[in-house]
Enzyme design. Structure first.
Site, PDB file in Angstrom:
ATOM      1  N   CYS A 120       3.298 -55.749  48.548  1.00 39.34           N
ATOM      2  CA  CYS A 120       3.641 -54.420  49.061  1.00 39.34           C
ATOM      3  C   CYS A 120       2.458 -53.862  49.839  1.00 39.34           C
ATOM      4  O   CYS A 120       1.300 -54.173  49.536  1.00 39.34           O
ATOM      5  CB  CYS A 120       3.981 -53.515  47.890  1.00 39.34           C
ATOM      6  SG  CYS A 120       4.078 -51.779  48.307  1.00 39.34           S
ATOM      7  N   CYS A 172      -0.922 -50.839  45.895  1.00 44.82           N
ATOM      8  CA  CYS A 172      -0.934 -52.307  45.891  1.00 44.82           C
ATOM      9  C   CYS A 172      -2.076 -52.896  46.727  1.00 44.82           C
ATOM     10  O   CYS A 172      -2.456 -54.049  46.524  1.00 44.82           O
ATOM     11  CB  CYS A 172       0.407 -52.825  46.378  1.00 44.82           C
ATOM     12  SG  CYS A 172       1.739 -52.306  45.301  1.00 44.82           S
ATOM     13  N   ASP A 222      30.646 -30.339  35.994  1.00 44.06           N
ATOM     14  CA  ASP A 222      31.713 -31.312  36.221  1.00 44.06           C
ATOM     15  C   ASP A 222      31.767 -32.278  35.036  1.00 44.06           C
ATOM     16  O   ASP A 222      30.814 -32.358  34.258  1.00 44.06           O
ATOM     17  CB  ASP A 222      31.446 -32.093  37.521  1.00 44.06           C
ATOM     18  CG  ASP A 222      30.088 -32.769  37.519  1.00 44.06           C
ATOM     19  OD1 ASP A 222      29.127 -32.197  36.960  1.00 44.06           O
ATOM     20  OD2 ASP A 222      29.972 -33.880  38.059  1.00 44.06           O
ATOM     21  N   ASP A 273      20.698 -29.870  38.641  1.00 45.80           N
ATOM     22  CA  ASP A 273      21.924 -30.421  38.048  1.00 45.80           C
ATOM     23  C   ASP A 273      22.289 -29.558  36.848  1.00 45.80           C
ATOM     24  O   ASP A 273      21.455 -28.852  36.287  1.00 45.80           O
ATOM     25  CB  ASP A 273      21.714 -31.895  37.658  1.00 45.80           C
ATOM     26  CG  ASP A 273      23.049 -32.626  37.497  1.00 45.80           C
ATOM     27  OD1 ASP A 273      24.114 -31.970  37.594  1.00 45.80           O
ATOM     28  OD2 ASP A 273      23.037 -33.844  37.269  1.00 45.80           O
TER      29      ASP A 273
HETATM   30  N1  GUN Z   1      24.131 -37.349  37.364  1.00 47.69           N
HETATM   31  C1  GUN Z   1      24.590 -38.627  37.454  1.00 47.69           C
HETATM   32  N2  GUN Z   1      25.955 -38.631  37.531  1.00 47.69           N
HETATM   33  C2  GUN Z   1      26.356 -37.352  37.505  1.00 47.69           C
HETATM   34  C3  GUN Z   1      27.652 -36.731  37.567  1.00 47.69           C
HETATM   35  O1  GUN Z   1      28.693 -37.366  37.668  1.00 47.69           O
HETATM   36  N3  GUN Z   1      27.672 -35.352  37.525  1.00 47.69           N
HETATM   37  C4  GUN Z   1      26.508 -34.607  37.409  1.00 47.69           C
HETATM   38  N4  GUN Z   1      26.606 -33.278  37.407  1.00 47.69           N
HETATM   39  N5  GUN Z   1      25.291 -35.179  37.350  1.00 47.69           N
HETATM   40  C5  GUN Z   1      25.222 -36.521  37.400  1.00 47.69           C
HETATM   41 ZN    ZN Z   2       3.069 -50.873  46.430  1.00 49.60          ZN
END
Ligand code: GUN
Ligand code: ZN
Length: 484
Positions: A276, A281, A125, A90
């Site tokens: 679970c 668990c 973005d 990201d």
């Molecule tokens: N992580 C959570 N929401 C977003 C988003 O709108 N854009 C980006 N680049 N990372 C994110």
């Molecule tokens: Zn578990």
């Protein structure tokens, strides 16, 4: 290195597919666990052994880290993290939305993500807050779209760049974003800025913005729901056509001492037992888990197992054609999820266009089932039935003199012939004792049959129990009751 997506099975608007990036593939729907390189509760290597094919990490954090920046540039991100599957990075947009500014440009972060060998790069973005007014949302969307066009120009059409869809809570802006992002040729499209909606349980708004984006995104685009982490909403999001989720929830919840389940989460001290099947668990009692020195890691592992198992369950539901049943089940875990589910059912006319024609079964699960795509699809099909000039729709199956043809009745679908009784949805449908909402919905089928067959005399025979409802729903229709 272009990104390609292929859908193999589908149900509602959900898909089981294959995402291909270069030589690597990811089965979808998929969960991309979020890796914080500074804080690895579960290592990428362990994730690989749990069947995880793709992870996501923050390129911005790596670019700002003395510890990781140089190593990532020289050895590559995969080596540094110890993961040979797909790594998505990201940009720093999240930091942008939280701290207001970051010290990079969109082209700068993309070049860095490329240089460290990331498989999927995200431009800078702008995640528009749901609280932003229209003017702000418009301006921020324009900036995002400009940066996407620039990314295409600088890095070329084949670069593995994601095209985030923004637009705040405004449906038409989300539609515009989807149209333009697909128009620029992006085949990997995260829907952004939905975290605040999910954090405040605004699932109705989530459905509104995701459905708006999906209306205009190319069906060939792999759709990622940015920051979707709680497994209770994966089925709902998948039904809308979301293919990927990224979750920091497993780690964030673990840090807060919270135990995830598909119905919601619990504080560890609320649990008398661990409901679970995962190895954590089965190895620890609730009391042992509370006091374990590595409690946070154990909880993170459990949270991941639960989340990954839900992804598997969703894939199986898509193959079977039972995704509506799963959505129904999950969305009863929280009233706001139920609200989102009802909003989704309101989109049945557009979902019906994507939905498949035959499924393993149809289980009636309450009033909401009346609005499902299969009911709509069946009733639309009724206009194409060839009918005799006198037709009896018989609730109890008995014939009556004076009618050349007898149709049976199965709520919530409506009238059916013996042959239709063998095929989906009538054949494999399971319905409990008839109730008013389902009989009313079935009557809509009879009404459609009448309006599309003006040349046939159509009557209904039913017991006294249903007669008032049939008259209410069908007005002038001829009703014979207790016909033998
Ligand atoms: N992580 C959570 N929401 C977003 C988003 O709108 N854009 C980006 N680049 N990372 C994110
Ligand atoms: Zn578990």
């Amino acid at each position: 290195m272009a990104i390609a997506f292929e859908s193999l099975y589908s149900d509602i608007a959900g898909r089981c597919g294959k995402l291909t990036i270069g030589k690597k593939t990811v089965r979808t729907p998929a969960l991309l666990p979020v890796i914080n390189p500074h804080l690895q509760l579960v290592t990428p290597h362990e994730l690989r052994e749990m069947g995880v094919e793709a992870i996501i990490t923050n390129g911005y954090i790596i670019s700002q880290s003395r510890q990781f920046r140089e190593r990532a540039m020289t050895e590559g991100l995969h080596k540094v993290l110890g993961f040979d599957g797909v790594i998505m990075t990201d940009s720093g947009s999240f930091q942008l939305s939280v701290y207001g500014q970051v010290s990079i440009t969109s082209t700068g972060t993309l070049a860095f993500q490329r240089d460290i060998g990331s498989d999927i790069w995200v431009p800078l973005d702008i995640p528009t807050s749901p609280a932003s007014d229209r003017e702000t949302a418009e301006q921020e969307l324009a900036v995002t779209l400009r940066r996407l066009a620039e990314a295409r120009e600088v890095f070329g059409r084949d670069a593995p760049i994601a095209g985030p869809v923004q637009g705040g809570i405004f449906e038409d802006l989300r539609e515009q974003a989807g149209r333009e992002v697909s128009g620029m040729g992006f085949s990997f499209c995260p829907i952004g800025a939905v975290v605040p909606l999910m954090e405040s349980y605004r699932y109705r708004d989530l459905v509104s913005v995701v459905m708006a984006a999906k209306r205009t995104l190319s069906p060939a685009a792999c759709t990622h729901l940015f920051g979707a982490g709680h497994p209770s909403m994966f089925a709902l999001a998948t039904a809308m056509g979301c293919d990927l989720f990224d979750s920091a929830a497993y780690a964030l919840y673990a840090k807060a001492g919270r135990y995830l389940t598909v119905h919601g989460s619990f504080r560890l001290d609320e649990l008398a037992d661990l409901p679970c099947a995962c190895s954590v668990c089965r190895t620890y009692t609730a009391e042992e888990l509370r006091t374990a020195p590595d409690r946070e890691r154990l909880l993170a592992l459990h949270n991941l197992y639960v989340t990954l198992a839900e992804i598997s369950r969703i894939r199986q539901a898509i193959v079977d054609g039972t995704l509506w049943e799963l959505v129904d089940e999950r969305c009863r875990g929280h009233p706001q999820l139920l609200s989102g589910y009802r909003a989704l059912l309101g989109h049945a006319p557009s979902l019906e266009l994507h939905d498949r024609v035959t499924k393993r079964r149809f289980f009636y699960r309450g009033d909401e089932s009346c609005a499902r795509t299969e009911v709509l699809h069946y009733q639309q099909m009724l206009s194409r039935l060839r009918l005799e000039d006198t037709v009896l729709v018989s609730f109890d199956g008995n014939k009556c003199e004076g009618f050349k043809e007898t149709l049976l009745f199965r709520p919530p679908f409506g009238p059916y012939s013996r042959e239709l009784g063998e095929t989906f949805p009538i054949g494999p449908s399971e319905v409990p004792e008839w109730d008013e909402p389902m009989v009313r919905r079935g009557c809509q089928g009879v009404r459609l049959l009448c309006s599309t067959h003006p040349g046939s005399r159509i009557a209904v025979s039913c017991s006294a129990r249903w007669e008032p409802i049939v008259r209410q729903e069908l007005g002038e229709i001829e009703v014979l009751y207790n016909a033998v």
